[in-house]
Design a protein around this motif. Structure first.
Motif, PDB file in Angstrom:
ATOM      1  N   ASN A   1       0.794  -1.332   0.000  1.00  0.00           N
ATOM      2  CA  ASN A   1      -0.037  -0.078  -0.006  1.00  0.00           C
ATOM      3  C   ASN A   1       0.869   1.317   0.128  1.00  0.00           C
ATOM      4  OD1 ASN A   1      -2.229   1.614   0.046  1.00  0.00           O
ATOM      5  ND2 ASN A   1      -2.964   1.014   1.952  1.00  0.00           N
TER       6      ASN A   1
ATOM      7  N   SER B   1       0.420   4.146  -1.203  1.00  0.00           N
ATOM      8  CA  SER B   1      -0.121   5.453  -1.217  1.00  0.00           C
ATOM      9  C   SER B   1      -0.282   5.719   0.250  1.00  0.00           C
ATOM     10  CB  SER B   1      -1.496   5.291  -2.091  1.00  0.00           C
ATOM     11  OG  SER B   1      -2.211   4.363  -1.264  1.00  0.00           O
ATOM     12  N   ASP B   2      -0.209   4.895   1.073  1.00  0.00           N
ATOM     13  CA  ASP B   2      -0.332   5.264   2.638  1.00  0.00           C
ATOM     14  C   ASP B   2       0.896   4.936   3.228  1.00  0.00           C
ATOM     15  OD1 ASP B   2      -2.833   6.641   2.562  1.00  0.00           O
ATOM     16  OD2 ASP B   2      -3.724   4.615   2.496  1.00  0.00           O
TER      17      ASP B   2
ATOM     18  N   GLY C   1       3.356   8.474  -3.948  1.00  0.00           N
ATOM     19  CA  GLY C   1       2.393   7.243  -3.613  1.00  0.00           C
ATOM     20  C   GLY C   1       2.352   6.130  -4.397  1.00  0.00           C
ATOM     21  N   VAL C   2       3.351   5.684  -5.057  1.00  0.00           N
ATOM     22  CA  VAL C   2       3.471   4.411  -5.757  1.00  0.00           C
ATOM     23  C   VAL C   2       4.806   3.958  -5.809  1.00  0.00           C
ATOM     24  CG1 VAL C   2       1.832   5.072  -7.743  1.00  0.00           C
ATOM     25  CG2 VAL C   2       4.348   5.813  -8.030  1.00  0.00           C
TER      26      VAL C   2
END
Length: 952
Positions: free
Chosen positions: A646, A648-649, A685-686
């Motif tokens: 994840n 992106s977070d 975020g990637v």
């Protein structure tokens, strides 16, 4: 006292008396009235208005009443006339309130019921109110949604009075058809159960307004012919059908509901174990004793036979009597004892501190039951003093509860498998509930166990003592936790609360379970560690900032997604002096280097140990201890791995280090490092993005990079080893990123890496006097480096540029998909200006001027598994491996010397090298990387020039 009246028998075959039906309805209403009064009396005076006003707020849509949304919201309860008590409550809320005559308007709502614990032995001050609001079946969706918004408003208003109210909006027709909209929430069982919930509704519900349940009028022995009886009652006009509501029969519980209901009760048991144990055992009882009537049927049969006393018909009394009968076997004695304790604690009545008075019916009823059980005073005293329970007692009790809940669930699950039935619970809901159970009960390495899921009000300790095991005369490195040690010597005689090999684990466990608060006095016997009370207090402050206590359970949204870390707390060097070994060496401070990862002249790493506390999206707390090897890099690698799923977070990183030994500087440095690395690998975020991140630490170099989704690192013992590694071939373009404190002695290399671009060949140079440093960054980011003499500043790059142009030309001729940027080579000069290093573009200057000497070319030959060898061409003269073998290089050098005049000693430069595509015999390389050509060029040039020097 039990109240008995004449039994009522309905003979549907011979005919039914309407007066008898009314007497039967009134008998249920008499029980209903007693339960309402008991539910009302259990509330405070201020809270009672909630129960009094509930029917009216749905019967009329008045802006002065709680929950008002807008003028179009459906309203009106069928056959309802508000009582004077209700009207008085409305006037208390609004002096201007008046009841308007609505004429013969068709009501939008069929009925209103309260269900669950209210009015029962199990209703405590912490119990909530569950309301069933039933609307007519033809109500449009917009009206239903408006009712749901009104229900939410009403719940918020009730909360201001200290009442937890949940309103479930649906229609009876949808309920019978199984179309009710439901998802698993804290108060909704979602798709887990239908008939079990209906069974509970029929035996616990309190009718507040509207239509009465037609189920009341169907004899228990006719439940299997329920629909036929309903048609006869309504079709033959024995009753006015519009005055009754039909939720359907409960002839038996279908097997497919047991698994879903078992999982649901486990879910509820995480936060309310006592009630869940009772319900889960009832479900198991139903599953194993299918021939016995359900409790709803027992309740209805008792009313038919004339029992209307609320004590005897109390749902919790009926529940206990069934479980006691089922667990009568001596082997089930411990389970029956747990049932009794669960019922006692669910009631929440401390009998040892309560006097029985006429109005305290719950006290009287529970006292009678306890007397029947034959409990000694000590048992009640133990349960009544929950606020004095300590961690040890709660831990044992929790294990007992978890074992019981798990036993019941596994039994139900096995029954479901054996009978080949599908669970009456959606795959999504069972997955959600499973995740909740996993987060609460599953043990795994490093996880901090939550030992007090609602078992005791508080486990806070006034005094906690942390003793290093060496204080007890042992050789171990573990820690022991005690309470209330006035004298440290008393530790030999006091019980140990908990043992751990790690001081941080003890602190985190104490904090997350509520033993450790800001008011707890701390004592410490550190043994041969350097831990201190001030350090423990700093850790407590750091934990408090990191995580609020108590740790709330995760919500549905979080559980519906995969688990991911939300934040990490890195506690650095707990109980460790990072400079102790420096002091012993006399290296406490020998230079101006302040980097905590390369401190002082010895470039020592001051991060000795790390404790990583992680709080994840399922609200689990875990701890990982790093104390051996390259602790910082190991921790960083694991944090990177946790972000991949994840990106992106990115989890928040908090770092704390005790002020001993540059603690603040260490914490700041570690925080910078983790933030920088995460930002590089997961920018935008990637990620993870393909790159190589270089950290200099402890006189070594650590190169971090991902292999797919897995991070790893390589340790390089010197700067030369780092350069050699950076020149190796790559499978894709991998730029090199240096940590902000890395390679302070080689700023030019940092400037080169910052200027590198993919799909490009870039030549960087820096001239100092008669020497030049040259870096070539190829199309995949591999970096080749060497130094050479500068005889002509204008032409010193010409041999290299001609070599690279030849290489590019061959590629373009062989393939049509070579990127256009490879059509040329870009040159940059690395310069320093005002302390800042950068690479300035310089156009390549190869005008085709003939080079001094010969055009020397090499063609690689791969024979079997041996290393690659080369045929060399000097102008038109050919020197082959087949002819010269190991004497090839001396032969070429001799030939070159013979052609030179006046014994010139300028070096030889190769302008072209051909490599075979099977450099590795096991792999065919379609594209050989530029760095590989440069490597063999440098090897051959070095061999030739060395031979020219030594052979003259």
């Amino acid at each position: 006292m039990t109240v008995h009246t004449v039994p009522i028998v309905l003979d549907f075959d011979e005919g039914i008396d309407r007066k008898t039906l009314r007497r039967l309805r009134d008998r249920f209403l008499a029980v209903n009235r007693q339960r309402w009064e008991r539910a009302h009396s259990a509330l405070t005076y201020r809270q009672q208005i909630v129960l009094e006003i509930l029917p009216l707020v749905f019967h009329i849509n008045h802006p002065a009443l709680p929950g008002y949304v807008d003028g179009d919201c459906p309203y009106g309860l069928s056959h309802y006339q508000p009582s004077e008590l209700t009207l008085s409550a409305a006037r208390r809320l609004s002096r201007t309130f008046s009841l308007r005559d609505e004429g013969k308007r068709k009501p939008d709502l069929d009925a209103l019921f309260l269900m669950g614990s209210p009015g029962t032995l199990g209703h405590s001050v912490a119990s909530d109110l569950d309301l069933w609001l039933c609307h007519r079946s033809d109500l449009p969706d917009r009206g239903v949604q408006c009712l749901e918004r009104k229900a939410e408003q009403l719940s918020r208003w009730a909360a201001t009075l200290g009442v937890e109210l949940h309103v479930f909006v649906f229609c009876a027709e949808d309920w019978r058809a199984g179309r009710q909209r439901a998802e698993v929430t804290g108060e909704n069982c979602g798709s887990a159960q239908h008939f079990l919930l209906l069974d509970e509704f029929y035996r616990t519900s309190i009718h507040l307004a509207g239509c009465h349940p037609i189920w009341w009028l169907i004899p228990a022995d006719r439940e299997s012919r329920y629909d036929e009886c309903v048609r006869q009652l309504v079709g033959c006009r024995f009753i006015p059908g519009e005055e009754y509501i039909d939720f359907g029969p409960v002839p038996a519980i279908p097997e497919e509901e047991f698994l879903g209901a078992g999982v649901w009760q486990l879910y509820k048991g995480i936060d309310a174990p006592w009630k869940s144990i009772l319900k889960l055992l009832l479900i198991e009882c139903y599953a194993q004793t299918g021939g016995q009537p359900l409790l709803s049927s027992v309740f209805k049969q008792a009313v038919f036979l004339g029992t209307t006393d609320a004590d005897e018909l109390d749902p919790y009394v009926l529940l206990y009597n069934r479980l006691e009968s089922w667990l009568s076997d001596p082997d089930a004695r411990l389970r029956l004892d747990l049932v009794r304790r669960s019922l006692y604690l669910k009631a929440g009545l401390p009998l040892t501190r309560t006097e029985v008075t006429p109005e305290q019916w719950r006290v009287r009823l529970l006292t009678q039951m306890v007397a029947r059980w034959g409990w000694p005073e000590t048992t009640m005293s133990e349960l009544d003093n929950r606020q004095r329970w300590r961690a040890e007692e709660v831990t044992v009790l929790r294990r007992t509860i978890v074992a019981e809940l798990t036993h019941s669930y596994r039994l139900l699950s096995r029954m479901a498998r054996e009978h080949g039935t599908r669970a009456a619970i959606s795959a999504g809901d069972i997955n959600l509930l499973g995740r909740k159970l996993y987060a609460a009960f599953q043990r795994k390495a490093g996880k901090i166990e939550q030992i007090n899921p609602g078992l005791a009000p508080s486990l806070a300790e006034e005094n906690l003592a942390f003793h290093h095991q060496s204080e007890q005369g042992g050789d171990g490195e573990g820690w022991l936790l005690y309470r209330d040690l006035e004298d440290p010597a008393d530790a030999f005689w006091q019980p140990v609360i908990r043992r751990s090999g790690n001081l941080t684990e003890l602190m985190v466990w104490c904090y997350c379970n509520g033993l450790l608060t800001r008011s707890t006095r701390l004592n410490l016997k550190a043994g041969h560690s350097v831990a201190s009370v001030s350090e423990l207090k700093e850790m407590l402050d750091a934990l408090s900032r990191f995580l609020s206590f108590p740790v709330e359970p995760a919500d549905r949204d979080a559980l519906s997604r995969g688990v991911r870390p939300l934040r990490n707390l890195l506690l650095i060097n707990v109980g460790v002096d990072p400079q102790a070994h420096l002091t012993e060496k006399g290296l406490h401070k020998l230079s101006a280097r302040h980097d905590s990862l390369g401190f002082s002249g010895g470039r020592e790493n001051l991060v000795i140990a790390i404790d990583q506390v992680t709080f994840n999206s399922w609200h689990e707390v875990s701890l990982q201890h790093y104390a051996a090897g390259d602790t910082l890099i190991q921790c960083l690698k694991n944090v990177l791995a946790s972000v991949v799923s994840n990106p992106s977070d990115i989890p928040d990183i908090q770092v704390h280090s005790h002020n001993r030994g540059h603690g603040t500087a260490i914490a700041r440095r570690v925080h910078e490092l983790f933030s920088d690395v995460l930002r590089q690998f997961f920018a935008g975020g990637v990620g993870p993005h393909p790159l190589r991140y270089v950290i200099e630490m402890d006189r070594r170099y650590f190169l971090l990079q991902f292999n797919g989704a897995e991070p790893g690192f390589i340790v390089l013992g010197s700067f030369g080893a780092l350069l050699e590694h950076l020149s190796l071939p790559q499978e894709q373009y991998l730029p090199v990123v240096f940590d902000r404190y890395a390679i302070p002695e080689a700023p030019a290399l940092r400037a080169v890496c910052q200027a590198s671009e993919p799909d490009n060949i870039q030549v960087f140079y820096r001239i100092r006097g008669e020497r030049a440093s040259i870096w070539v960054v190829d199309e995949l980011g591999s970096i080749s480096f060497w130094e050479q003499r500068v005889d002509s500043r204008r032409y010193f790059l010409t041999p290299l540029l001609r070599f690279l142009e030849n290489l590019i030309e061959r590629r373009m001729l062989r393939r049509s998909d070579v990127p256009a940027v490879l059509a040329g080579v870009q040159c940059y000069e690395v310069i320093s200006r005002d302390g800042h290093w950068r690479a300035d573009y310089r156009p390549g200057d190869d005008s085709g001027t003939p080079l001094p000497g010969l055009e020397v070319q090499a063609v690689g030959v791969q024979e079997g598994s041996s290393r690659v060898r080369f045929d060399i061409f000097c102008g038109e003269q050919e020197f082959t491996v087949q002819e010269y073998g190991d004497r090839l290089i001396p032969a070429v050098a001799h030939y070159i010397r013979s052609l030179r005049q006046s014994h010139e000693h300028y070096p030889v430069y190769l302008t072209d090298v051909h490599l075979p595509h099977d450099l590795d015999p096991q792999i065919y390389q379609q594209d050989i990387q530029t760095s590989q050509y440069l490597y063999y060029r440098s090897v051959l040039e070095e061999s030739l020039n060395r031979e020219l020097q030594t052979g003259r």
